[in-house]
Design a protein around this motif. Structure first.
Motif, PDB file in Angstrom:
ATOM      1  N   ASP A   1       0.833  -1.200   0.000  1.00  0.00           N
ATOM      2  CA  ASP A   1       0.000   0.000   0.000  1.00  0.00           C
ATOM      3  C   ASP A   1       0.871   1.256   0.000  1.00  0.00           C
ATOM      4  O   ASP A   1       2.100   1.187   0.081  1.00  0.00           O
ATOM      5  CB  ASP A   1      -0.958   0.003   1.186  1.00  0.00           C
TER       6      ASP A   1
ATOM      7  N   GLU B   1       5.452  -3.943  -7.962  1.00  0.00           N
ATOM      8  CA  GLU B   1       4.190  -3.307  -8.356  1.00  0.00           C
ATOM      9  C   GLU B   1       3.974  -2.031  -7.550  1.00  0.00           C
ATOM     10  O   GLU B   1       3.706  -2.079  -6.349  1.00  0.00           O
ATOM     11  CB  GLU B   1       3.032  -4.280  -8.145  1.00  0.00           C
ATOM     12  N   HIS B   2       4.147  -0.889  -8.212  1.00  0.00           N
ATOM     13  CA  HIS B   2       3.922   0.397  -7.557  1.00  0.00           C
ATOM     14  C   HIS B   2       2.453   0.496  -7.131  1.00  0.00           C
ATOM     15  O   HIS B   2       1.555   0.118  -7.887  1.00  0.00           O
ATOM     16  CB  HIS B   2       4.277   1.530  -8.521  1.00  0.00           C
ATOM     17  N   PRO B   3       2.184   1.009  -5.926  1.00  0.00           N
ATOM     18  CA  PRO B   3       0.796   1.052  -5.442  1.00  0.00           C
ATOM     19  C   PRO B   3      -0.131   1.933  -6.289  1.00  0.00           C
ATOM     20  O   PRO B   3      -1.352   1.758  -6.246  1.00  0.00           O
ATOM     21  CB  PRO B   3       0.929   1.618  -4.019  1.00  0.00           C
ATOM     22  N   GLU B   4       0.425   2.866  -7.076  1.00  0.00           N
ATOM     23  CA  GLU B   4      -0.423   3.734  -7.896  1.00  0.00           C
ATOM     24  C   GLU B   4      -0.395   3.346  -9.372  1.00  0.00           C
ATOM     25  O   GLU B   4      -1.426   3.224 -10.017  1.00  0.00           O
ATOM     26  CB  GLU B   4       0.006   5.193  -7.728  1.00  0.00           C
ATOM     27  N   THR B   5       0.818   3.116  -9.918  1.00  0.00           N
ATOM     28  CA  THR B   5       0.935   2.812 -11.350  1.00  0.00           C
ATOM     29  C   THR B   5       0.822   1.326 -11.649  1.00  0.00           C
ATOM     30  O   THR B   5       0.615   0.934 -12.801  1.00  0.00           O
ATOM     31  CB  THR B   5       2.271   3.322 -11.895  1.00  0.00           C
ATOM     32  N   LEU B   6       1.016   0.488 -10.604  1.00  0.00           N
ATOM     33  CA  LEU B   6       0.985  -0.967 -10.734  1.00  0.00           C
ATOM     34  C   LEU B   6       2.105  -1.503 -11.636  1.00  0.00           C
ATOM     35  O   LEU B   6       2.023  -2.617 -12.141  1.00  0.00           O
ATOM     36  CB  LEU B   6      -0.382  -1.441 -11.263  1.00  0.00           C
ATOM     37  N   GLU B   7       3.163  -0.710 -11.809  1.00  0.00           N
ATOM     38  CA  GLU B   7       4.308  -1.122 -12.612  1.00  0.00           C
ATOM     39  C   GLU B   7       5.529  -1.318 -11.729  1.00  0.00           C
ATOM     40  O   GLU B   7       5.614  -0.756 -10.633  1.00  0.00           O
ATOM     41  CB  GLU B   7       4.601  -0.064 -13.677  1.00  0.00           C
TER      42      GLU B   7
END
Length: 371
Positions: free
Chosen positions: A2, A232-238
């Protein structure tokens, strides 16, 4: 992960970077680790001890990087040095300009930070002028010149610009095998050459500087590529490498980070300007150097000797800022961190730096003879 956990990791990574950079600064202050000094000792006195200390650091960093990559702890293809485009003209021209400048400026970017921590006001001037020139070459007038000239001269090397990647493709080896065999083989050979000198073996500082500095580069690869990697970045999911300017795995380098440090200081109140690995590295080296200088009572204020001394340092700083960005790194960024990956571009940049430094020594001799 998160958003709160991501921010906590970001803070942890920055503190780890600061600690590693501070150790680098203290080691460089304690052992006089310096690329220009190593070349100067060899050319002017025939003493190779500091050069061997520098080669030992490269060997240790190279073995450490390829062990981490070969065991899957970090991904060797995610560094800024892996790309398949070999900008050989930029590496050679920028490296030569940087090498010439570091002679006039009394040391490279890292040495400037170490001297600044030790009380050198000359280094403070070099810091700001070099940072200004680097920023201009990243985004300003010299960036346009760089983009329209040397950066357009390149060739492609697949699957990547590093020797292990190329050999793995040519010989059909698994990538992990190539990393361990080639990277560790070359690194151990460099370490063996460095330790072959009796003078080196008798010098505690040479061992401390060579092995210690090499390990700080390895530690920075681990911090950036392992601790700071989020799938997995919490905002970009990358996937993301936390706190890096480039978005890729980074290690120690001291040209562009000087520019980003000045930018961060100027726009400190801007919430979009956050601390990055490079900026914290700069602050850490100065802090580590200052701490050692103060603890050992070697801290000394230092100023310019005169007008010509000032002018030479300003010209040297300009050359380093422009050259370092053009070559994609300095004696540490390309000559140590980059070469530790066995990147061809980094090797070419290092050759350019050495050639430029030798030209700088000849220029200094010419000035003395003219006087």
């Amino acid at each position: 992960m998160d958003a709160n956990a991501f921010q906590s990791l970001h803070t942890t990574v920055l503190w780890a970077v600061f600690a590693v950079a501070a150790i680098f600064g203290a080691l460089a202050q304690r052992t006089h680790f310096c690329t220009m000094g190593a070349l100067s000792d060899l050319v002017n006195m025939g003493d190779s001890t500091r050069l061997r200390m520098w080669v030992m650091a490269i060997g240790v960093a190279m073995v450490g990087f390829h062990v981490l990559a070969g065991l899957g702890v970090i991904d060797a293809s995610k560094t800024i040095y892996f790309g398949g485009r070999i900008i050989w003209a930029s590496a050679l021209v920028g490296g030569a300009l940087f090498g010439f400048g570091m002679v006039l400026g009394s040391g490279c970017g890292s040495k400037t930070l170490v001297r600044l921590g030790g009380g050198s006001l000359k280094a403070l001037v070099v810091f700001f002028v070099m940072g200004f020139a680097a920023y201009a070459t990243l985004r300003g007038i010299t960036a346009v010149l760089r983009d329209r000239t040397v950066d357009r001269v390149a060739f492609e090397m697949r699957p990547g610009s590093t020797l292990p990647a190329w050999l793995a493709q040519q010989l059909g080896w698994p990538a992990e095998t190539a990393l361990l065999v080639v990277g560790c083989g070359v690194g151990l050979a460099l370490m063996a050459w460095a330790a072959a000198s009796a003078d080196f073996r008798r010098s505690a500082d040479a061992w401390l500087g060579g092995v210690g500095v090499g390990l700080t580069v390895v530690a920075m690869w681990a911090v950036s590529g392992w601790l700071g990697f989020v799938p997995e970045h919490p905002e970009t999911l990358e996937p993301v490498f936390v706190a890096t300017q480039s978005g890729r795995m980074e290690a120690l380098t001291f040209t562009a980070p000087l520019a980003y440090t000045i930018d961060w200081l100027i726009y400190f109140s801007d919430a979009n300007k956050v601390l990055t690995l490079g900026v914290v590295s700069v602050l850490g080296v100065v802090a580590g150097s200052a701490a050692w200088a103060l603890a050992t009572r070697s801290f000394r204020w230092e100023g310019f000797a005169g007008t010509r001394d000032t002018a030479l340092h300003i010209v040297g700083a300009l050359c380093m800022g422009v050259g370092g960005v053009t070559a994609m790194g300095c004696t540490i960024g390309q000559g140590l961190s980059g070469v530790s990956t066995l990147s061809l571009t980094s090797v070419l940049a290092l050759l350019g730096i050495v050639a430029g430094a030798l030209a700088g020594f000849r220029f200094q001799i010419w000035l003395l003879e003219r006087d």
